[in-house]
Design an enzyme around this catalytic site. Structure first.
Site, short mmCIF file in Angstrom:
data_model
loop_
_atom_site.label_atom_id
_atom_site.label_comp_id
_atom_site.label_asym_id
_atom_site.label_seq_id
_atom_site.Cartn_x
_atom_site.Cartn_y
_atom_site.Cartn_z
CB SER A 133 -0.91 0.02 1.22
OG SER A 133 -1.64 1.24 1.22
CE LYS A 190 -3.01 -2.49 -0.12
NZ LYS A 190 -3.89 -2.23 -1.18
CG HIS A 193 -4.87 -0.72 3.92
ND1 HIS A 193 -5.14 -0.26 2.64
CD2 HIS A 193 -4.07 0.22 4.48
CE1 HIS A 193 -4.53 0.90 2.45
NE2 HIS A 193 -3.86 1.19 3.56
CG ASN A 194 -7.33 -1.61 -0.41
OD1 ASN A 194 -6.28 -1.44 0.22
ND2 ASN A 194 -7.37 -1.66 -1.72
CD GLU A 197 -7.55 3.10 -0.06
OE1 GLU A 197 -6.46 2.60 0.29
OE2 GLU A 197 -7.96 3.06 -1.24
#
Ligand code: 6PG
Length: 482
Positions: A133, A190, A193-194, A197
């Protein structure tokens, strides 16, 4: 093609912007690296731009690339997710040898990473699927990296990965990269995380809409507001770039760039994956889902334009104090953000349990502390919360966050009341509050829901006053409606 050493430390396939920047990052830390791209002129172009005086070896074929890398080989794939990765793995396997490592660095559905780990291991090689990232700049200067896959592969790539990753801490020496867990664990982290986000971005956009609509702030004023916010507990990369966006003029027209952009959001799919997987796990990750739906609603531009001509709503204007309202929006954003991270962690915990991944939740917060898109000061608080209690059920229960929400709650509710009264759509703020109120409710109306299910479908229910499973003959016992 190059005077660089023949036994490179690393190999990388796929020289689109992320691959190119990662390759340059790796080389800049003193490693020699062989690079390849399907379209060979991209390799030539790369070598023309960066080859001189650097430890790159440009390779036109996969055979050349594999030959150029020292054993055990570490070869990273930076190509489009899905089928192209599978095809590339199939091309590489016969060229590589047992003990070599294949690394996939794209955003990928974690089940594909689980499948590939098994497949590559079945051929005697090792596999890593790593989240990367930080966008283009992060890839070049220091991304956050979330590797998972074959555990034995980690010691082989650890020095390189930790050298290229972003660093945090008082001495700037703690790498935002550590082993996440087996098979698809890195890609799952991940993806979360997105999803976070997505939630962060939607909530920032709602704060923008509120300030613009209620107070009529100009972009220059919004710049100042976001500058100030970035100095406090909201300090984060996304607040910082939002501030910057308000300062950018369109070189062609001289107008504020942000006002010229079509209000239709795109998405590549990681937020959708997280929402779908939350449904599969049965965990309420309502904020990422709301953020995905908000993008879907934004994409209906033509329908919205037509509807705006016929559907009515409140027309009154905001009359309260400007400064207080800006502060209330800041607090509402902070409280909503805490709920969003709490949901993300609950989903991670559920996925860890389901997949048998020994995840270190505090460590994950540290991986996100620098380099990545959601990097923020408050991730330190999340790390502390999990350090204090590694089995923390929900971040909302950690003393720091309990207190933060207690403080911001009146403002949060005021902002939502105002938005409802003025007809301003802020679904993520509202959703976060509904989650908070639901989560802190000892009693929810699901007793009635269970009664309804049992009434029409004999689905049975549990009771509060005794253990067991029950069914009621509702029709026989009901009051005669006549
Ligand atoms: C990152 C980002 C990145 C992602 C983009 C686009 O961590 O660097 O998450 O991986 O591709 O943010 O995502 P959407 O197109 O789905 O918004």
């Amino acid at each position: 093609m190059s005077a660089a050493p023949a036994a490179c430390d690393f190999g990388l396939i796929g020289l689109a912007v992320m691959g190119e920047n990662l390759a340059r990052n790796i080389e800049s830390r003193g490693y020699s690296i062989a690079v390849n791209n399907r379209t060979t002129h991209v390799v030539d172009d790369f070598m023309k731009r960066f080859g001189e005086g650097h430890k790159f070896v440009g390779c036109h074929t996969l055979e050349d690339l594999v030959k150029a890398v020292a054993k055990p080989r570490k070869i990273m794939i930076m190509v489009k997710a899905g089928k192209p990765v599978d095809e590339l793995i199939d091309h590489l396997l016969p060229l590589m040898e047992p003990g070599d490592v294949i690394i996939d660095g794209g955003n990928e559905l974690y089940t594909n990473s689980i499948r590939r780990t098994k497949y590559v291991e079945s051929k005697g090689l090792l596999f890593i699927a790593t989240g990367v990232s930080g966008g283009e700049e992060g890839a070049l200067k220091g991304p956050s990296m979330m590797p998972g896959g074959t555990p034995a592969a980690w010691p082989l790539v650890k020095p390189i990965f930790q050298a290229i990753a972003a660093k945090v801490g008082p001495n700037n020496d703690i790498p935002c990269c550590d082993w996440v867990g087996p098979d698809g664990a890195g890609q799952y982290v991940k993806m979360v995380h997105n999803g976070i986000e997505y939630g962060d971005m939607q909530m920032i956009c709602e704060a923008y809409l509120l300030l613009k609509t209620t107070l009529g702030l100009t972009n220059a004023e919004l710049y100042d507001v976001f500058s100030e916010w970035n100095m406090g507990e909201l300090d984060s990369y996304l607040i910082e770039i939002t501030r910057d966006i308000f300062s950018v003029k369109d070189p062609d027209t001289g107008k504020d760039m942000v006002d010229l952009i079509m209000d239709k959001a795109g998405a590549k799919g990681t937020g959708k994956w997280m929402s779908q997987l939350a449904l599969d796990l049965g965990v309420p990750s309502t904020l990422v889902t709301e953020a995905v739906f908000a993008r879907c609603l934004s994409a209906l531009k033509d329908a919205r334009v037509r509807a705006s001509k016929v559907l009515t709503g409140p027309t009154e204007k905001y009359t309260g104090d400007k400064k207080n309202f800006i502060e209330s929006v800041r607090q509402a954003l902070y409280a909503s953000k805490i709920c969003s991270y709490a949901q993300g962690y609950v989903q991670l915990q559920a996925a860890a349990k389901e997949n048998n991944w020994p995840l270190d939740f505090g460590g994950i917060a540290l991986l996100w502390r620098g380099g990545c898109i959601i990097r923020a000061r408050f991730l330190e608080r999340i790390k502390e919360a999990f350090d204090a209690d590694k089995n923390l059920e929900n971040l909302l229960l950690a003393p720091y966050f309990q207190d933060a929400i207690k403080k911001s709650q009146p403002a949060w509710r005021h902002v939502i009341e105002t938005a409802v009264k003025l007809g301003i759509p802020i679904p993520a703020f509202m959703n976060a509050l509904a989650y908070y109120d639901g989560y802190r409710s000892e009693r929810l109306p699901a007793n009635l829901l269970q009664a309804q299910r049992d009434y029409f479908g004999a689905h049975t229910y549990e009771r509060l006053d005794k253990p067991g499973t029950f069914h009621t003959e509702w029709i026989q016992l009901r009051k005669d409606p006549s």
